[in-house]
Structures are given as structure tokens and as C-alpha cells.
Design a protein around this motif. Structure first.
Motif, mmCIF file in Angstrom:
data_model
loop_
_atom_site.group_PDB
_atom_site.id
_atom_site.type_symbol
_atom_site.label_atom_id
_atom_site.label_comp_id
_atom_site.label_asym_id
_atom_site.label_seq_id
_atom_site.Cartn_x
_atom_site.Cartn_y
_atom_site.Cartn_z
ATOM 1 N N PHE A 111 0.836 -1.206 0.000
ATOM 2 C CA PHE A 111 0.000 0.000 0.000
ATOM 3 C C PHE A 111 0.871 1.257 0.000
ATOM 4 C CE2 PHE A 111 -3.921 -2.312 1.541
ATOM 5 C CZ PHE A 111 -4.714 -1.892 0.479
ATOM 6 N N ALA A 112 1.955 1.234 0.771
ATOM 7 C CA ALA A 112 2.846 2.398 0.804
ATOM 8 C C ALA A 112 3.486 2.632 -0.561
ATOM 9 C CB ALA A 112 3.914 2.207 1.871
ATOM 10 N N TYR A 113 3.912 1.553 -1.227
ATOM 11 C CA TYR A 113 4.491 1.692 -2.566
ATOM 12 C C TYR A 113 3.439 2.156 -3.574
ATOM 13 C CZ TYR A 113 9.259 -0.039 -2.030
ATOM 14 O OH TYR A 113 10.597 -0.155 -1.709
ATOM 15 N N ILE A 118 -0.513 6.469 -6.991
ATOM 16 C CA ILE A 118 -1.966 6.565 -7.107
ATOM 17 C C ILE A 118 -2.521 7.376 -5.933
ATOM 18 C CG2 ILE A 118 -2.136 4.347 -8.292
ATOM 19 C CD1 ILE A 118 -3.270 3.152 -5.703
ATOM 20 N N PRO A 119 -3.694 7.969 -6.083
ATOM 21 C CA PRO A 119 -4.281 8.750 -4.989
ATOM 22 C C PRO A 119 -4.623 7.858 -3.794
ATOM 23 C CG PRO A 119 -5.371 9.219 -7.090
ATOM 24 C CD PRO A 119 -4.521 8.020 -7.308
ATOM 25 N N LYS A 178 0.606 0.155 -12.462
ATOM 26 C CA LYS A 178 1.476 -0.480 -11.476
ATOM 27 C C LYS A 178 0.998 -0.202 -10.053
ATOM 28 C CE LYS A 178 6.269 -0.678 -9.835
ATOM 29 N NZ LYS A 178 7.660 -0.150 -10.033
ATOM 30 N N GLY A 179 0.713 1.073 -9.762
ATOM 31 C CA GLY A 179 0.271 1.429 -8.423
ATOM 32 C C GLY A 179 -1.045 0.772 -8.068
ATOM 33 N N LEU A 185 -3.095 -6.092 -5.040
ATOM 34 C CA LEU A 185 -2.337 -7.223 -4.514
ATOM 35 C C LEU A 185 -2.278 -7.162 -2.989
ATOM 36 C CD1 LEU A 185 -0.652 -9.727 -5.119
ATOM 37 C CD2 LEU A 185 1.358 -8.250 -5.358
ATOM 38 N N ALA A 186 -2.131 -5.952 -2.452
ATOM 39 C CA ALA A 186 -2.153 -5.786 -0.994
ATOM 40 C C ALA A 186 -3.481 -6.245 -0.417
ATOM 41 C CB ALA A 186 -1.896 -4.322 -0.629
#
Length: 320
Positions: A111-113, A118-119, A178-179, A185-186
């Protein structure tokens, strides 16, 4: 951990994984459950804004590390006040190591990455897909959850909501692939972790707070090692990003989990897990109002469809 069925959501093992009840009445338990429900919704909804602000000054692994570190401090303090020990046994700690990886270390980092590109509002909506992933996985991994037309309809509706949020009809233009993939995925990590916990730690002695405190402690060690290997130590500690990381851990991870367990004990898991459906609404509102993130019509509409699908997958036909 995120909140759905546990957890954020939610963000750690489900409160129902142990038969040992939490008998100590905390200070927050003295508040009316509706007020605690509202506070929990706001705290978890703002978590995505706090991640965004924290990532402005710190590497994603460091944001995740700060989150579990301060969350661990809160839960260990609760255990100290209660004079309750951490769980024992090599087997238990081995399972906690895996659950920490699936429910904290990996999703918190992802999530941090993701929020680097992303917003925070989109990350919060992606988090709401956890019940959809969970339903799909539970049909395979948990024999007691059987496929039904209602659940399949909910899964399809939720998938349609995701496509609406991402603007599939216009070729996903304006969306960082990607974001978004990292955030989804998270969200997938949470139900995978819950299934693992239910299969390995359901009968482990100890309260949910003790088990989750131990899990966060393990996650802190994991992220400390990863951060040491792949990031450089910060050279400065800007005020707002630092406060955001502290709040993310102490409030959004530590205090929120403690509050959630109290709600589950008082009003039951079905009502308590409904906090899940408020998180993306609050995350979107916080991102637009405080971070001035853009909001197009398809974002709230798609989010509503995702939540409707998630609710449908969690509902059960009433027996007459």
C-alpha cells in the motif's frame, strides 16, 4: 490489517481465531459502541491519507515499519497493563511469522508503494475489494463456505465496480497500472492471511490482543531487516510525515485493533465488520478535501458498486 471479516481493511488476524474471551474492560469500551464504531471508521478511513503523507518523506518500507512499530507499542502496553503474557511455543511463533508476513509486512509495504503513484482515495477503494478476494478464495480453501448464486453475483458485481473505478470503457486512461496493481495485490494478501490464520491459529491459547501484539512484533522485526537492507536511514524527520506515520501505527493499527476486538465482543462480528463499508467513503472524502485529489464520477459510483458486491458476498440467505 484491514477491517473486513476481521480487518482495514481492515489489518491482522480475526478476533474469532481464539476461544479465550477478552474480559478486561478498556477505557474505550466505556464509550457507546456506536461512537466507537464511528471512530474506528474514521481512523481506518484516514489511514490511506496518513500513508500518502508519510510516503512524502520516508521510503515505503520505512512507512510500513513505523506503522507496525508504533502499533506494537500500543498493544504491548495494553498487555502490560493487563499483565497478560505473549503466546508461547515455537510452533505458534512460526505460524505468527507467516501471518505477520501476509497480514502486515507485505500488504502494508505494498500500500505504501502503491501510493507513490496513485491517490489515497483509490488505494482505499482497492482495499474494499478484500471481501471479494476472500469470497473467491474461501470457495476453494475453506470447505464450510460453499458457492451460491448470491455469492457469485456479488463477485461479478464487485468486479464490475472495480472496472468502473478504473474507467475500463476509456482504456484505463489516467490510471497508474502499477500502483493500482500493487494496491489490489495488498488487498489480496488479507484474505490469504485470514485463511492461513483460521487453519493454523484458530485454537491457539491466548486473547486476540496477545496474538496480534506478537504478530506485529514479528512484523516489526521483518520490516526492520528489510528496511536496513533496501533503504537508507532518513537524514531528517519532517513534522507532518513523521506525525502521520506515528498516528498510522498508534491509532490506525494499535488502538484501532484494540477497539475492533471490543466491538466484536460487544455487538458480534457481523455488525462490527460493517465498518469495512465506510472506509473507502472516508478515504475518498479525506483524499479529496485534505489532499485535493481529483474525483471523477466513476470513482464514487464504482466504489458503491464494489461495496454492494462485497456486501452480497458476505450475506447469507435467511432460513425460514
Amino acid at each position: 490489517m484491514s477491517a473486513p471479516t476481521s480487518p482495514s481493511p481492515p489489518l491482522s488476524p480475526t478476533p474469532t481465531r481464539t476461544s479465550a474471551p477478552v474480559t478486561t474492560v478498556s477505557a474505550t469500551a466505556r464509550l457507546d459502541w456506536r461512537l466507537r464504531f464511528a471512530i474506528l471508521s474514521v481512523v481506518w478511513g484516514f489511514s490511506f491519507l496518513l500513508i500518502k503523507v508519510g510516503a512524502e518523506a520516508y521510503a515505503p518500507f520505512q512507512v510500513a515499519l513505523g506503522r507496525v512499530f508504533f502499533g506494537t507499542l500500543v498493544l504491548l502496553t495494553v498487555l502490560l497493563v493487563r499483565r497478560e503474557p505473549l503466546p508461547r511455543g515455537r510452533r505458534t511463533w512460526a505460524h505468527l511469522t507467516v501471518s505477520a508476513l501476509l497480514l502486515n509486512t507485505v500488504p502494508f509495504s505494498l500500500f505504501a508503494y502503491s501510493e507513490l503513484s496513485i491517490p489515497s482515495s483509490l488505494a482505499g477503494i482497492c482495499n474494499a475489494t478484500s471481501p471479494l478476494w476472500g469470497m473467491a478464495l474461501s470457495l476453494v480453501a475453506l470447505s464450510e463456505d460453499r458457492p451460491t448464486r448470491r455469492r457469485f453475483a456479488g463477485l461479478g458485481l464487485g468486479f464490475l465496480g472495480v472496472l468502473t473505478v478504473l474507467g475500463a470503457w476509456q482504456g484505463f486512461s489516467g490510471v497508474d497500472a502499477k500502483g493500482t496493481a500493487l494496491a489490489l495485490l495488498a488487498s489480496l494478501c488479507y484474505p490469504v492471511g485470514w485463511i492461513y490464520v483460521r487453519r493454523t491459529l484458530a485454537s491457539t491459547p491466548g486473547s486476540p490482543v496477545a496474538l496480534t501484539g506478537a504478530q506485529l512484533l514479528v512484523s516489526t522485526l521483518q520490516l526492520a531487516a528489510v528496511s536496513a537492507l533496501f533503504t537508507s536511514a532518513p537524514t531528517s524527520f519532517p513534522l507532518w510525515p513523521t506525525l502521520s506515520v506515528i498516528a498510522l501505527g498508534a491509532l490506525g493499527t494499535g488502538l484501532a485493533l484494540q477497539m475492533q476486538y471490543g466491538l466484536v465482543t460487544e455487538i458480534g462480528p457481523t455488525t462490527a465488520q460493517m465498518v469495512t463499508y465506510f472506509i473507502p467513503v472516508i478515504a475518498t472524502t479525506a483524499g479529496v478535501v485534505l489532499l485535493h485529489e481529483e474525483l471523477h464520477w466513476n470513482t464514487p459510483v464504482g466504489a458503491a458498486v464494489v461495496l454492494a458486491g462485497a456486501a452480497l458476498t458476505q450475506s447469507r440467505r435467511r432460513m425460514l
